[in-house]
Design a protein around this motif. Sequence first.
Motif, PDB file in Angstrom:
ATOM      1  N   SER A  25       0.810  -1.218   0.000  1.00  0.00           N
ATOM      2  CA  SER A  25       0.000   0.000   0.000  1.00  0.00           C
ATOM      3  C   SER A  25       0.844   1.270   0.000  1.00  0.00           C
ATOM      4  N   VAL A  26       2.121   1.178   0.429  1.00  0.00           N
ATOM      5  CA  VAL A  26       2.965   2.382   0.490  1.00  0.00           C
ATOM      6  C   VAL A  26       4.141   2.312  -0.477  1.00  0.00           C
ATOM      7  N   SER A  27       4.160   1.333  -1.375  1.00  0.00           N
ATOM      8  CA  SER A  27       5.307   1.175  -2.273  1.00  0.00           C
ATOM      9  C   SER A  27       5.501   2.404  -3.164  1.00  0.00           C
ATOM     10  N   ALA A  28       4.407   2.968  -3.680  1.00  0.00           N
ATOM     11  CA  ALA A  28       4.521   4.157  -4.533  1.00  0.00           C
ATOM     12  C   ALA A  28       5.092   5.336  -3.752  1.00  0.00           C
ATOM     13  N   LEU A  29       4.655   5.486  -2.505  1.00  0.00           N
ATOM     14  CA  LEU A  29       5.171   6.576  -1.677  1.00  0.00           C
ATOM     15  C   LEU A  29       6.660   6.397  -1.397  1.00  0.00           C
ATOM     16  N   LEU A  30       7.078   5.164  -1.109  1.00  0.00           N
ATOM     17  CA  LEU A  30       8.488   4.918  -0.813  1.00  0.00           C
ATOM     18  C   LEU A  30       9.370   5.211  -2.020  1.00  0.00           C
TER      19      LEU A  30
END
Length: 475
Positions: A14-19
């Motif tokens: 769920s946070v891969s794009a943010l990372l």
Amino acid sequence: MKRSTRLLIGSFKSVSALLIGIALLQAASGLQGTLIGLRAAVENFSTPMIGLFMSLYYAGFLAGAHYAPKIIQKIGHPRMFAAMASVASITIFFHYLTLDPYVWAVARAVNGFAFVGMFVTAESWLNDRARPRVRGQVVSVYMMIQYLFLAMGYNLVNAAEPSEAFLYILTSILISAALLPVLLTTKRTPHFQAPELFPPKQLFQSSPLSAMGAVNMGLTQSIMFTMGVIYLQKLGLPTSGITLLLTVFILSGALSQWPFGALSDKYDRRYVIGGLSLGSAAAMIGVGFSAGVNFTAAAVFIGLYGAFFLPLYAMILAYMNDRLKPQQMVSASGTLYIFYGVASVAGPLLCAGVMYTAGNIGFAVTLFILHLLMGIYTGWRIKSGDAVPDAEQGSYIPAMRAPIGVTPLLETMLETAQESMTMPPPKPQNKKRKKRKKRQLNKTRPVRKTKTKPAAKAKPAAKTKKAKKKPPRKK
């Protein structure tokens, strides 16, 4: 697969794009910070003027940390991230197009505001998407990404000369590329609410060591991350040598987070804080005598300096949490950031003034004195203050202060991660095991013999009277 593993994998999905976006931003930050420092030294800006440039970056960073949450509440996360990325991409080119020091000063302040706006946006989003049970692990991975890509950004400076347009264009490309994974994500945007601030006077009374430690870290880290490039360049080191020393500094600090953190969880944190402060002072003496004379010795000493120095802020934050109630931690972290931010504005100006008066050695002397004072103050607090019992100490989670990176929103993540680590893990529920156990209990359980009553005799059916036929009616 264990439930905790599934939660961790789900959180990272769920946070891969943010990372990915944050990693590209950190690389852009490392590149532009080193690039602007080298360009200022090459163009023979005075040391006090360079100190002013660097201080105004932190002034913009501090202002952005205050106003960015309010802007996010009005326009939302995607628009805020896109707007701040556009501003950051534009301001970097002013350092290439003109050599006017006043234009540079304004551009640095605006750039600091834009970068902290992007990081507040990304970190608040990250805080919302990470599951509470695995939030500490997500924060640890986030910090490792910051370390690695900051070091990568330092080394990108070797691709061209500081006076050429290539590096400025590359910085703008990295910032623009960070937009794509964040804006194209299909995940919902979180509801944002800025944390309330803890009264500064009450924080100083509750944990004076944490307040003074934040001030000391603001001074020392702002000096190291901004004036360090100027110091090494004035010693005559080539660009490749400067970036290599900075990479050793960052990576050694990343590797030392966990062993020193485990040590502070086991023993009184104040002794570890004092020891690391004195170790940083001793390592800086070695840097001052070896830099520009023996490159290998300088690399060893700057590696030791990073190992002692970089874990200090997270340790001070953890010590503050030990002294406060759980409901006070989030608001207190924002107040601690104010202490740090105000001091970080003064750090480059202080160091630039000492270097202008005493020469290049003023850089090492300033950091040595500041670390020594922190070690002495910690020793005085150990004698005069009460220690926190080992049972009441929270868990250490790595954190870093850098030109960009840890904002009050990430500190909120650190607080909630520490709270979640103290919660008991949920008991696994295995339906098959429960059914098997129930069948075994039924087999071993003795069957009770119950006396059966004889069936009652059925009553004979009642005889029904035959209806008499009525005689036919006479006409």
